[in-house]
Design an enzyme around this catalytic site. Structure first.
Site, PDB file in Angstrom:
ATOM      1  N   ASN A   1      59.076  43.371  33.735  1.00 29.41           N
ATOM      2  CA  ASN A   1      58.621  44.397  34.684  1.00 29.41           C
ATOM      3  C   ASN A   1      57.610  43.799  35.641  1.00 29.41           C
ATOM      4  OD1 ASN A   1      57.298  44.999  31.999  1.00 29.41           O
ATOM      5  ND2 ASN A   1      56.191  46.533  33.130  1.00 29.41           N
ATOM      6  N   ASP A   2      56.480  44.404  35.852  1.00 27.84           N
ATOM      7  CA  ASP A   2      55.614  44.078  36.991  1.00 27.84           C
ATOM      8  C   ASP A   2      55.400  42.580  37.258  1.00 27.84           C
ATOM      9  OD1 ASP A   2      55.236  46.658  36.107  1.00 27.84           O
ATOM     10  OD2 ASP A   2      53.056  46.540  36.034  1.00 27.84           O
TER      11      ASP A   2
ATOM     12  N   TYR B   1      48.848  43.573  29.453  1.00 27.79           N
ATOM     13  CA  TYR B   1      49.328  44.352  30.587  1.00 27.79           C
ATOM     14  C   TYR B   1      48.931  43.692  31.909  1.00 27.79           C
ATOM     15  CZ  TYR B   1      51.195  48.422  28.054  1.00 27.79           C
ATOM     16  OH  TYR B   1      51.962  49.270  27.293  1.00 27.79           O
ATOM     17  N   SER B   2      49.303  44.372  32.994  1.00 31.46           N
ATOM     18  CA  SER B   2      49.232  43.753  34.319  1.00 31.46           C
ATOM     19  C   SER B   2      47.824  43.376  34.772  1.00 31.46           C
ATOM     20  CB  SER B   2      49.856  44.687  35.346  1.00 31.46           C
ATOM     21  OG  SER B   2      51.240  44.731  35.116  1.00 31.46           O
TER      22      SER B   2
ATOM     23  N   LEU C   1      63.107  42.028  28.554  1.00 28.75           N
ATOM     24  CA  LEU C   1      62.800  42.923  29.681  1.00 28.75           C
ATOM     25  C   LEU C   1      61.700  42.340  30.548  1.00 28.75           C
ATOM     26  CD1 LEU C   1      62.362  46.731  29.651  1.00 28.75           C
ATOM     27  CD2 LEU C   1      60.398  45.339  30.312  1.00 28.75           C
TER      28      LEU C   1
ATOM     29  N   GLN D   1      55.339  40.677  33.636  1.00 28.71           N
ATOM     30  CA  GLN D   1      55.398  41.379  32.363  1.00 28.71           C
ATOM     31  C   GLN D   1      56.739  41.072  31.706  1.00 28.71           C
ATOM     32  OE1 GLN D   1      52.897  44.165  31.110  1.00 28.71           O
ATOM     33  NE2 GLN D   1      52.005  42.305  31.953  1.00 28.71           N
TER      34      GLN D   1
ATOM     35  N   ARG E   1      43.670  50.480  33.810  1.00 30.37           N
ATOM     36  CA  ARG E   1      44.321  49.162  33.732  1.00 30.37           C
ATOM     37  C   ARG E   1      44.696  48.580  35.093  1.00 30.37           C
ATOM     38  NH1 ARG E   1      47.854  52.875  31.455  1.00 30.37           N
ATOM     39  NH2 ARG E   1      49.623  53.448  32.778  1.00 30.37           N
ATOM     40  N   ASP E   2      45.244  47.370  35.026  1.00 23.70           N
ATOM     41  CA  ASP E   2      45.837  46.641  36.150  1.00 23.70           C
ATOM     42  C   ASP E   2      44.789  46.204  37.178  1.00 23.70           C
ATOM     43  OD1 ASP E   2      48.087  47.496  34.779  1.00 23.70           O
ATOM     44  OD2 ASP E   2      48.580  49.084  36.199  1.00 23.70           O
TER      45      ASP E   2
HETATM   46  C1  FRU Z   1      53.501  49.507  35.568  1.00 27.52           C
HETATM   47  C2  FRU Z   1      52.833  49.332  34.212  1.00 27.52           C
HETATM   48  C3  FRU Z   1      51.377  48.901  34.361  1.00 27.52           C
HETATM   49  C4  FRU Z   1      51.106  48.226  33.062  1.00 27.52           C
HETATM   50  C5  FRU Z   1      52.424  47.526  32.795  1.00 27.52           C
HETATM   51  C6  FRU Z   1      52.795  47.407  31.352  1.00 27.52           C
HETATM   52  O1  FRU Z   1      54.885  49.330  35.492  1.00 27.52           O
HETATM   53  O2  FRU Z   1      52.914  50.524  33.460  1.00 27.52           O
HETATM   54  O3  FRU Z   1      50.486  49.965  34.638  1.00 27.52           O
HETATM   55  O4  FRU Z   1      50.039  47.333  33.122  1.00 27.52           O
HETATM   56  O5  FRU Z   1      53.414  48.286  33.469  1.00 27.52           O
HETATM   57  O6  FRU Z   1      53.946  46.628  31.196  1.00 27.52           O
END
Ligand code: FRU
Length: 473
Positions: free
Chosen positions: A28-29, A88-89, A26, A45, A148-149
């Site tokens: 993601n970000d 995480y991001s 998978l 991610q 986060r992020d």
């Molecule tokens: C957004 C999120 C971020 C986090 C990441 C984890 O899609 O939830 O806030 O850092 O994905 O994969």
């Protein structure tokens, strides 16, 4: 460091041809977008071990032209006590010639509670990263584990970062932190007041465009209506002025960045020519499984977009380098579509394609552009002049999408549509990107001819259709 690469081709008719997607697992970000030492770097991610949101790594791809991507070894794996349940991001920074990653370490306890650590990793060669550990150790007082992020930048001799946060009263905000050296951080303020029912803002970014400050972020809301819980995750932007000295961001309303079904967690970078480029995730935190899970992978990133400002609006234009993907143009003369009739455009090529059309119609005319139409699935863009509404309508039962409709109110005439279609996605730019619709879709039949049906007469000009294909770099 894991020796895993991520972009190797696999057999799947829905495998994207010009969008970044994972070979397996998978995605993601997008994270850590940066132009560093002569190349663009995109991290993202990635769960290499399954198509579920767990075990997040930072995968890494590099490009010199934003078209051809090279897969590099994974940059970060969740193997330290402070990031054991996910790297995480976050963002990437050039620090005295080294490439630094500032990311959120996610840790879960046995009861499912979460702690968040803002961590640094450093690379001298842009390939191998050494973790330096947390620089913000847990959530600061007043905030929950949803902290986060970080997205950081350097200004007036200091480092600043915006970080997504949830207050202890369970409302969301974006905080501003500052540091002289990226190690020693202090929180200096909150930049936004949460809208009602917003419990978290994820993935904030803050940058200057044409003399204005622009914040992009993802607003998460939850409402209980008639005993049912409605959750919504929306990526949007606010335009205003940032006063770093007083840690204050005065801004206009939160506007949605994209009106399609699959757009979230965008991040931007400044390129060497001074362009502000944006890449998002073509997915959402809560959505049904995509049909590509059967082939062992899921999700992809959007194509890069160039940001500009027009008054109170942020425009997203297709990255101009994508012209290099164009093959020979399939020509079509201008056409008039009479009231109550339909016309077919040329048959689109196999694989990816781009369509650019100018539309002349009265502002209250109704028309529908059918991008795919078949018995078992369809995708169309519908303009309802009476309501001034533009909507994407998607029907793909195989992916659990049954006559879904999503759109926006527009108070202007639609004059130009640019469509970028890959094997399982469509990105539509309206009037040079004042509105954008990004969506995944999973066609089951071969190439078709888009059609335009019009309730009132519509004229189409400057119709350009190109196949899009990667050529060797
Ligand atoms: C957004 C999120 C971020 C986090 C990441 C984890 O899609 O939830 O806030 O850092 O994905 O994969």
């Amino acid at each position: 460091m894991l020796d895993r690469t991520v972009l190797d081709a696999i057999e799947d008719p829905w495998r994207q041809s010009f969008h970044l997607c994972p070979a397996r697992g998978l995605m993601n970000d997008p994270n850590g977008l940066i132009f560093w030492q002569g190349a663009y770097h995109v991290f993202y991610q990635w769960n290499p071990d399954g198509c579920v949101h767990q075990n997040k790594h930072w995968a890494h791809a590099r490009s010199t032209d934003l078209i051809h991507w090279e897969s590099l070894p994974v940059a970060l794996a969740p193997d330290a006590v402070y990031d054991a349940h996910g790297c995480y991001s976050g963002c990437a920074l050039d620090f005295d010639g080294a490439l630094l990653l500032l990311y959120s370490g996610n840790v879960r306890d046995e009861a499912g509670g979460r702690s968040s650590y803002q961590c640094l990793a450093r690379s001298r060669d842009g390939l191998h990263f050494d973790k330096l550990g947390p620089v913000i150790d847990g959530s600061p007082s007043g905030y929950t584990g949803h902290f986060r992020d970080p997205k950081a930048w350097r200004e007036a001799g200091n480092w600043y970062a915006v970080i997504g946060a949830q207050r202890e009263d369970l409302s969301g905000t974006v905080v501003l932190a500052t540091s002289p050296d990226l190690h020693d951080w202090k929180l200096i303020g909150e930049l936004i007041e949460p809208e009602e029912s917003c419990y978290m803002y994820e993935c904030p970014d803050l940058f200057v465009l044409d003399g204005c400050s622009v914040m992009t972020c993802c607003k998460q809301t939850q409402e209980v209506r008639a005993g049912n819980i409605y959750r919504e995750d929306v990526a949007g932007y606010m335009i205003g002025q940032m006063d770093l000295g007083h840690a204050r961001f005065s801004h206009g309303t939160f506007r949605q960045l994209d009106h399609g079904f699959d757009f979230y967690a965008p991040q931007t970078l400044l390129d060497p020519a001074g362009r502000r480029l944006l890449i998002g995730w073509m997915g959402l935190p809560t959505q049904p499984e995509t049909p590509t899970v059967a082939s062992g992978w899921t999700h992809c990133l959007t194509m890069p977009r160039e940001l500009t400002l027009e008054g109170e609006r942020l425009l997203q234009r297709p990255l101009r380098e994508l012209k290099h993907l164009r093959g020979d143009e399939i020509r079509m003369p201008d056409v008039e579509v009479e009231a109550g009739t339909a016309i077919s455009l040329p048959q689109v090529p196999e694989g990816a394609w781009e369509l650019d059309i100018s539309i002349e119609a009265s502002i209250d005319a109704d028309w529908v552009l059918h991008i795919y139409s078949g018995e078992d699935q369809s995708l169309s863009l519908a303009y309802e002049g009476g309501q001034g509404r533009l909507s994407l309508v998607r029907h793909c039962p195989a992916a659990g999408q049954i006559h879904e409709r999503k759109g926006c109110d527009i108070g202007f005439r639609v004059e130009r549509l640019q469509l970028f279609v890959d094997r399982s996605s469509v990105e539509i730019f309206v009037n040079n990107g004042i509105e954008v619709f990004t969506t995944r879709c999973y066609p089951t039949s071969g190439p078709s001819s888009p059609r335009l049906t019009a309730a009132q007469s519509v004229a189409l000009h400057d119709i350009h259709l190109w196949p899009l294909a990667q050529r060797p770099a």
